[in-house]
Motif scaffolding. Structure first.
Motif, PDB file in Angstrom:
ATOM      1  N   THR A 115      32.314  97.807  46.627  1.00  0.00           N
ATOM      2  CA  THR A 115      33.552  98.030  46.249  1.00  0.00           C
ATOM      3  C   THR A 115      33.148  99.347  44.985  1.00  0.00           C
ATOM      4  O   THR A 115      34.390 100.058  43.657  1.00  0.00           O
ATOM      5  N   GLY A 116      31.947  99.038  44.902  1.00  0.00           N
ATOM      6  CA  GLY A 116      31.399  99.489  43.231  1.00  0.00           C
ATOM      7  C   GLY A 116      32.023  98.802  42.754  1.00  0.00           C
ATOM      8  O   GLY A 116      31.679  99.140  41.449  1.00  0.00           O
ATOM      9  N   ARG A 117      31.943  97.475  42.199  1.00  0.00           N
ATOM     10  CA  ARG A 117      31.691  97.152  41.228  1.00  0.00           C
ATOM     11  C   ARG A 117      30.383  96.904  40.232  1.00  0.00           C
ATOM     12  O   ARG A 117      29.422  96.288  41.430  1.00  0.00           O
ATOM     13  N   LEU A 118      30.168  96.735  39.595  1.00  0.00           N
ATOM     14  CA  LEU A 118      28.764  96.396  38.586  1.00  0.00           C
ATOM     15  C   LEU A 118      28.745  95.186  38.752  1.00  0.00           C
ATOM     16  O   LEU A 118      29.687  94.493  37.526  1.00  0.00           O
ATOM     17  N   ASN A 119      28.190  93.651  38.787  1.00  0.00           N
ATOM     18  CA  ASN A 119      28.027  92.958  39.012  1.00  0.00           C
ATOM     19  C   ASN A 119      27.270  92.578  37.309  1.00  0.00           C
ATOM     20  O   ASN A 119      26.522  93.135  36.695  1.00  0.00           O
ATOM     21  N   ASP A 120      27.476  91.362  37.389  1.00  0.00           N
ATOM     22  CA  ASP A 120      27.103  91.301  35.678  1.00  0.00           C
ATOM     23  C   ASP A 120      25.107  90.587  35.484  1.00  0.00           C
ATOM     24  O   ASP A 120      25.194  89.180  35.510  1.00  0.00           O
ATOM     25  N   LEU A 121      24.680  91.422  35.656  1.00  0.00           N
ATOM     26  CA  LEU A 121      22.863  91.018  36.003  1.00  0.00           C
ATOM     27  C   LEU A 121      22.549  90.359  34.444  1.00  0.00           C
ATOM     28  O   LEU A 121      21.697  89.519  34.919  1.00  0.00           O
ATOM     29  N   PRO A 122      23.143  90.532  33.322  1.00  0.00           N
ATOM     30  CA  PRO A 122      22.501  90.472  32.146  1.00  0.00           C
ATOM     31  C   PRO A 122      22.768  88.596  32.166  1.00  0.00           C
ATOM     32  O   PRO A 122      22.322  87.582  31.682  1.00  0.00           O
ATOM     33  N   ARG A 123      24.116  88.513  32.880  1.00  0.00           N
ATOM     34  CA  ARG A 123      24.693  87.139  32.242  1.00  0.00           C
ATOM     35  C   ARG A 123      23.535  86.148  33.585  1.00  0.00           C
ATOM     36  O   ARG A 123      23.687  84.990  33.040  1.00  0.00           O
ATOM     37  N   ILE A 124      23.811  86.625  34.667  1.00  0.00           N
ATOM     38  CA  ILE A 124      23.070  86.109  35.667  1.00  0.00           C
ATOM     39  C   ILE A 124      21.754  85.435  35.174  1.00  0.00           C
ATOM     40  O   ILE A 124      21.713  84.801  35.074  1.00  0.00           O
ATOM     41  N   GLY A 125      20.947  86.590  34.441  1.00  0.00           N
ATOM     42  CA  GLY A 125      19.944  86.316  34.417  1.00  0.00           C
ATOM     43  C   GLY A 125      19.896  85.322  32.715  1.00  0.00           C
ATOM     44  O   GLY A 125      18.528  84.022  32.927  1.00  0.00           O
ATOM     45  N   GLU A 126      20.636  85.079  32.750  1.00  0.00           N
ATOM     46  CA  GLU A 126      20.547  84.488  31.315  1.00  0.00           C
ATOM     47  C   GLU A 126      21.015  83.053  31.498  1.00  0.00           C
ATOM     48  O   GLU A 126      20.354  82.337  31.199  1.00  0.00           O
ATOM     49  N   LEU A 127      21.982  82.671  32.930  1.00  0.00           N
ATOM     50  CA  LEU A 127      22.190  81.126  33.590  1.00  0.00           C
ATOM     51  C   LEU A 127      20.779  80.845  34.183  1.00  0.00           C
ATOM     52  O   LEU A 127      20.435  80.072  34.306  1.00  0.00           O
ATOM     53  N   CYS A 128      19.748  81.465  34.588  1.00  0.00           N
ATOM     54  CA  CYS A 128      18.618  81.577  35.645  1.00  0.00           C
ATOM     55  C   CYS A 128      17.732  81.462  34.325  1.00  0.00           C
ATOM     56  O   CYS A 128      16.672  80.127  34.029  1.00  0.00           O
ATOM     57  N   ARG A 129      17.551  82.245  33.016  1.00  0.00           N
ATOM     58  CA  ARG A 129      16.364  82.041  32.162  1.00  0.00           C
ATOM     59  C   ARG A 129      16.866  80.535  31.104  1.00  0.00           C
ATOM     60  O   ARG A 129      16.256  79.496  31.148  1.00  0.00           O
ATOM     61  N   GLU A 130      17.521  80.130  31.600  1.00  0.00           N
ATOM     62  CA  GLU A 130      18.627  78.802  30.729  1.00  0.00           C
ATOM     63  C   GLU A 130      17.786  77.714  31.609  1.00  0.00           C
ATOM     64  O   GLU A 130      17.271  76.386  31.127  1.00  0.00           O
TER      65      GLU A 130
END
Ligand code: PLP
Length: 358
Positions: free
Chosen positions: A144-159
């Protein structure tokens, strides 16, 4: 013909000419010089620390890199949560099934954002014996051309001390990726999208610590083995030598043109020009521009116009656009701004769309 599909892209003459270099045996030092330069320049695109990360080359399309990453970097005792909102997210789950990798899926509609609340809840609610070690997500969902929120996913993973595997096939080279994110374990990508090389070579940028613990589920796509051999100026199989020539030349050109942020700016300007021009013709975007990548946008087909009619009218004028996938093929079309394209090309495209509508 100008290619507005999401790879392969229209080449510059410089990259096209690089294909015509001397025949080369992949067991000679000249080939390993080429391999070394490609690996070094890939890390340089995001100023990635070579002490911590390795760029591992794979002969194959982008899917080969994604498959190699998933099949190798989830350890034998690992457990993966896939986060999906399109064809490429779903492909990661299909790869897990083939390799019998323990996994669960969080799925969203193809036109929607990732469901990150459910991701957090699933990571938190897994019982002690079935904790997730990894999350996999697509950075730019080309469906679709959507840029997914990789920084937020990274945050969830880091925590939660979980490692992140990213499909960056259609974002690497243009969109921001934070390689300083401690949760990020690997990014898979390809030569023939935002880097403007030719199809045939793809790669995984992986943490050396993750490679050291890699599983060996795959044979040809065994990422740990590929990394060890490439570090030793070696290769297990016959690489796509000419595609390596083009990748190295494309990476030199990428640096000469100002690197990642310049490429992002250039795509952003072309994407906005196309969006504004199509909007003036009554054609709207499927994903709001602020949630879209600069690499590709999807647009609603004008009422009463089938994709094939629009495609054929534009092709007759020298432009190749791209259909929607699955159900979306009836309602949308896609325009990528990757490759050797100028603002004059977009102007001419818009004129041709206007003509097709009349
Ligand atoms: C293009 C693409 C791929 C890989 O497709 P190939 O046809 O194997 O090159 C994977 N993921 C995304 C997000 C893509 O855009």
């Amino acid at each position: 013909m100008l290619l507005l599909n999401p790879g392969p892209v229209s080449l510059t003459e410089r990259v096209r000419r690089s294909l015509l270099q001397p025949d080369l045996c992949h067991r000679e030092s000249e080939f390993f010089d080429l391999q070394d330069e490609a690996r070094e320049r890939l890390l340089a695109t995001y100023a990635i620390d070579p002490a911590e990360w390795s760029a591992v080359l794979i002969t194959g399309s982008g899917t080969a890199a994604v498959e190699s990453m998933v099949a190798s970097l989830v350890p034998d005792a690992g457990r993966l949560l896939t986060v999906e909102n399109g064809v490429y997210g779903e492909r990661i789950a299909q790869i897990c099934e083939r390799y019998r990798i323990a996994h669960e899926r969080v799925r969203s509609a193809w036109t929607g954002a990732l469901d990150l609340e459910t991701v957090a809840a699933r990571l938190d609610s897994a019982p002690p014996g079935a904790r997730f070690t990894h999350v996999a997500a697509v950075h730019h969902e080309t469906t679709t051309g959507r840029l997914n929120d990789l920084p937020r996913i990274g945050e969830l993973c880091r925590e939660r001390g979980v490692s992140l595997l990213a499909d960056g096939v259609s974002s690497f080279g243009a969109e921001a990726i934070d390689f300083g994110d401690a949760s990020l374990s690997a990014v898979a990508a390809t030569a023939n999208k935002c880097l403007h090389g030719v199809p045939g070579v793809s790669f995984v940028i992986a943490r050396r610590s993750a490679l050291a613990q890699a599983a060996s589920r795959a044979y040809y796509l065994d990422l740990g083995r590929l990394a060890r051999l490439q570090d030793a100026r070696d290769t297990p199989f016959t690489p796509a030598v000419q595609a390596y020539y083009a990748l190295v030349e494309a990476l030199r050109e990428f640096a000469d043109e100002g690197g990642r942020s310049a490429r992002h700016q250039r795509y952003a300007a072309l994407a906005e020009q196309a969006r504004a021009g199509l909007a003036a013709l009554g054609i709207g975007t499927v994903v709001p521009p602020e949630q879209s990548s600069v690499v590709l946008r999807s647009y609603r087909l004008p009422p009463g116009m089938a994709y094939a009619a629009l495609h054929d009218a534009l092709k007759a004028n020298g432009f190749v656009i791209y259909a929607g996938q699955g159900e979306l093929s009836r309602t949308l079309f896609r325009i990528s701004t990757m490759g050797h394209l100028t603002s004059a090309d977009i102007d001419r495209l818009l004129e041709c769309v206007a003509q097709a509508l009349r």
